[in-house]
Design an enzyme around this catalytic site. Sequence first.
Site, PDB file in Angstrom:
ATOM      1  CE  LYS A 137      -6.599  -3.179   3.638  1.00 48.66           C
ATOM      2  NZ  LYS A 137      -5.123  -2.845   2.731  1.00 48.66           N
ATOM      3  CE  LYS A 160      -3.232  -2.603  11.003  1.00 54.08           C
ATOM      4  NZ  LYS A 160      -3.918  -1.870  10.117  1.00 54.08           N
ATOM      5  CB  VAL A 193      -0.310   0.503  -1.517  1.00 50.26           C
ATOM      6  CG1 VAL A 193      -1.098   1.887  -2.452  1.00 50.26           C
ATOM      7  CG2 VAL A 193      -0.364   1.531   0.086  1.00 50.26           C
ATOM      8  CB  THR A 210      -6.721  -1.251   7.677  1.00 48.15           C
ATOM      9  OG1 THR A 210      -6.080  -0.915   6.268  1.00 48.15           O
ATOM     10  CG2 THR A 210      -7.547  -2.147   7.769  1.00 48.15           C
ATOM     11  CG  ASN A 241      -4.165  -7.256   4.296  1.00 47.38           C
ATOM     12  OD1 ASN A 241      -4.514  -7.243   3.332  1.00 47.38           O
ATOM     13  ND2 ASN A 241      -4.186  -6.065   4.791  1.00 47.38           N
ATOM     14  CB  CYS A 300      -1.640  -4.404   6.760  1.00 43.30           C
ATOM     15  SG  CYS A 300      -1.150  -2.728   6.095  1.00 43.30           S
ATOM     16  NE  ARG A 303       0.501 -11.418   1.079  1.00 47.72           N
ATOM     17  CZ  ARG A 303       0.362 -12.132   0.507  1.00 47.72           C
ATOM     18  NH1 ARG A 303      -0.201 -13.156  -0.715  1.00 47.72           N
ATOM     19  NH2 ARG A 303       1.670 -12.041   0.000  1.00 47.72           N
ATOM     20  NE  ARG A 339      11.103 -14.235   4.463  1.00 45.80           N
ATOM     21  CZ  ARG A 339       9.799 -14.562   5.124  1.00 45.80           C
ATOM     22  NH1 ARG A 339       8.787 -14.356   4.788  1.00 45.80           N
ATOM     23  NH2 ARG A 339       9.770 -13.547   6.762  1.00 45.80           N
ATOM     24  CE1 TYR A 378       7.349   2.316   4.483  1.00 44.23           C
ATOM     25  CE2 TYR A 378       6.731   2.525   6.886  1.00 44.23           C
ATOM     26  CZ  TYR A 378       8.032   2.345   5.929  1.00 44.23           C
ATOM     27  OH  TYR A 378       9.342   1.763   6.178  1.00 44.23           O
TER      28      TYR A 378
HETATM   29  N1  LIG Z   1       1.571  -0.285   5.263  1.00 45.17           N
HETATM   30  C1  LIG Z   1       1.031  -0.356   4.083  1.00 45.17           C
HETATM   31  O1  LIG Z   1       1.343  -0.966   3.187  1.00 45.17           O
HETATM   32  C2  LIG Z   1      -0.893   0.038   4.603  1.00 45.17           C
HETATM   33  C3  LIG Z   1      -0.949  -0.805   2.864  1.00 45.17           C
HETATM   34  C4  LIG Z   1      -2.438  -0.625   2.906  1.00 45.17           C
HETATM   35  C5  LIG Z   1      -3.004   0.198   4.494  1.00 45.17           C
HETATM   36  N2  LIG Z   1      -3.003   1.157   5.092  1.00 45.17           N
HETATM   37  C6  LIG Z   1      -3.064   1.026   6.934  1.00 45.17           C
HETATM   38  O2  LIG Z   1      -2.836   2.426   6.190  1.00 45.17           O
HETATM   39  C7  LIG Z   1      -2.876   3.190   7.457  1.00 45.17           C
HETATM   40  C8  LIG Z   1      -1.487   3.693   7.980  1.00 45.17           C
HETATM   41  O3  LIG Z   1      -0.508   3.261   7.534  1.00 45.17           O
HETATM   42  P1  LIG Z   1       0.873   3.603   6.654  1.00 45.17           P
HETATM   43  O4  LIG Z   1       1.648   2.428   7.289  1.00 45.17           O
HETATM   44  O5  LIG Z   1       0.386   4.533   5.990  1.00 45.17           O
HETATM   45  O6  LIG Z   1       1.209   3.998   8.456  1.00 45.17           O
HETATM   46  P2  LIG Z   1       2.343   4.933   8.982  1.00 45.17           P
HETATM   47  O7  LIG Z   1       2.692   5.043  10.014  1.00 45.17           O
HETATM   48  O8  LIG Z   1       3.603   4.819   8.590  1.00 45.17           O
HETATM   49  O9  LIG Z   1       1.910   6.545   8.798  1.00 45.17           O
HETATM   50  C9  LIG Z   1       1.292   7.145   9.754  1.00 45.17           C
HETATM   51  C10 LIG Z   1       1.227   8.693   9.457  1.00 45.17           C
HETATM   52  O10 LIG Z   1       0.150   9.458   9.946  1.00 45.17           O
HETATM   53  C11 LIG Z   1       1.080  10.033  10.948  1.00 45.17           C
HETATM   54  N3  LIG Z   1       0.294  10.537  12.482  1.00 45.17           N
HETATM   55  C12 LIG Z   1      -0.234   9.527  13.689  1.00 45.17           C
HETATM   56  N4  LIG Z   1      -1.203  10.177  14.539  1.00 45.17           N
HETATM   57  C13 LIG Z   1      -1.359  11.356  13.026  1.00 45.17           C
HETATM   58  C14 LIG Z   1      -2.199  12.825  14.015  1.00 45.17           C
HETATM   59  N5  LIG Z   1      -2.300  12.863  15.107  1.00 45.17           N
HETATM   60  N6  LIG Z   1      -2.191  13.695  13.090  1.00 45.17           N
HETATM   61  C15 LIG Z   1      -1.350  13.494  11.882  1.00 45.17           C
HETATM   62  N7  LIG Z   1      -0.149  12.605  11.511  1.00 45.17           N
HETATM   63  C16 LIG Z   1      -1.180  11.815  12.414  1.00 45.17           C
HETATM   64  C17 LIG Z   1       2.507   8.822  11.472  1.00 45.17           C
HETATM   65  O11 LIG Z   1       3.653  10.386  12.366  1.00 45.17           O
HETATM   66  C18 LIG Z   1       2.745   8.445  11.109  1.00 45.17           C
HETATM   67  O12 LIG Z   1       4.134   9.631   9.519  1.00 45.17           O
HETATM   68  C19 LIG Z   1      -3.163   2.227   8.596  1.00 45.17           C
HETATM   69  O13 LIG Z   1      -4.302   1.514   8.690  1.00 45.17           O
HETATM   70  C20 LIG Z   1      -2.905   0.638   7.519  1.00 45.17           C
HETATM   71  O14 LIG Z   1      -3.298  -0.323   7.814  1.00 45.17           O
HETATM   72  C21 LIG Z   1      -0.438   0.280   5.030  1.00 45.17           C
END
Ligand SMILES: NC(=O)c1ccc[n+]([C@@H]2O[C@H](COP(=O)([O-])OP(=O)(O)OC[C@H]3O[C@@H](n4cnc5c(N)ncnc54)[C@H](O)[C@@H]3O)[C@@H](O)[C@H]2O)c1
Length: 442
Positions: free
Chosen positions: A222, A279, A171, A136, A226, A276, A229, A419, A24
Amino acid sequence: MKINELHDSIKNKTARLAVIGLGYVGLPVAAMFADAGFDVIGVEIQADRVAKINSGVSPIEGDEPGLAELLARVIKTGHLHATMDYAGLSDRDIILIDVETPVDEQNIPRYEALRSVLKSLGPVMKRGALVIVESTIAPGTIASLVLPLLEQYSGQKLTEGFYLGACPERVMPGKLLKNLSTLSRVAGGMTSETSEAIIALYRYIVHADLDAADCVTAELVKTTENAYRDVQIAFANEVALICEAVGGDVWKVRELVNKSPMRQMHLPGAGVGGHCIPKDPWLLAYGARDGNVPLRLIPAARAINDSMPVHMVDLLMKALTDVGRELKGAKVVVLGYAYLENSDDTRNSPSEVLVKRLRELGAEPVVHDPWIAEYAGDVFERVKGCDAVVLMVAHSAYRKLDLDRLKSALRSPILVDGRRVFEPGKILSAGFNYYCLGAGSL
Ligand SMILES: NC(=O)c1ccc[n+]([C@@H]2O[C@H](COP(=O)([O-])OP(=O)(O)OC[C@H]3O[C@@H](n4cnc5c(N)ncnc54)[C@H](O)[C@@H]3O)[C@@H](O)[C@H]2O)c1
């Protein structure tokens, strides 16, 4: 590469970029830098995801304005290419890390994905590369885990062999591109020159403040935002329970509270999910694990928010009892399984908790969600012959539901709204027994 050369390569867009983890967060970031004219490779361990991305199709199914078009464009121009092969990182000047960072059952981060990335990246990392952790992480993780592992696996030293920083993402699914370009960011660097290089890079995609800081400040900001929130939502949820107990309506109360200066009461709801918010408060707390800080508020907020799906079952039981029915044996439609409206993201879904609880109590849950293939389909077909509806997610499709059709498809017209999607006046005149979180029976 020296830091001033890195600056020049950012300035003239010759810096070669990589994004590790195309989920994402990583996928839209990679696509935006590619669209800004950088050569970007994305490294991802899921083969089907890599194939889909390279065919120009977004693997993110929710309503994500602009992402599908952006991805198709940057794949077509060749500015973005996805791979599973870490060898592709050997010529990369800047590497962004965007892998998941969950906590375990004891609320402790184990960083399996992050450790694995560092182990694979270290041996192939180019001398002089800048590594930026966007994931994060708990305060102090760059210094205590990322730096030593990167030094160990690369055999190089910080600032002599590589540069390191943290620039956490802000995001939210449903607004990925908008949030990326319009929300400010904290550029944490292990040195001030590194922060400046990070700012120069993100200037291409972020049209908001980019604030230089050290890494621990970036990590703290960061996780604090959260945790803030989560605590605010927990407060709203506790007030919702009080309102139910005293015969009030939290939705009205909140509206009027927020007319008072400096009050910004959050929305209560049927549960807090996603990768997010559930955790990140634990990551913040984990940062203080050796400091003897008595943690009271953060765990309490987590417990309140985690209890909300179970409270929804209690509300449903009350609704059934009021018409002389039992939960045991009742067929219950659950509207929404994603954790967020108009998203396909089911991580830590409150509906999963609700469904489990319904089964434990002998009810028969029937799930509908327009954004999740497994549960999509005609909502009225799903509702047919059921005893009650529990709305868990405020998907736009549910706001437009034909109430007369809904009522005639149901065996009994019981609607429990987690909701406040429905307007009480309309729903009551349509003949429903309407129960709403934070207001009880209306
Ligand atoms: N989802 C959100 O809205 C959001 C917002 C802000 C911050 N974050 C933070 O961003 C980070 C990622 O979140 P996300 O939602 O994108 O997670 P996600 O699970 O959607 O994406 C992570 C990706 O990394 C890949 N991956 C895992 N291990 C790997 C490796 N060794 N090599 C290559 N790729 C690998 C996974 O297959 C997955 O596609 C987290 O720390 C999260 O807390 C997420």
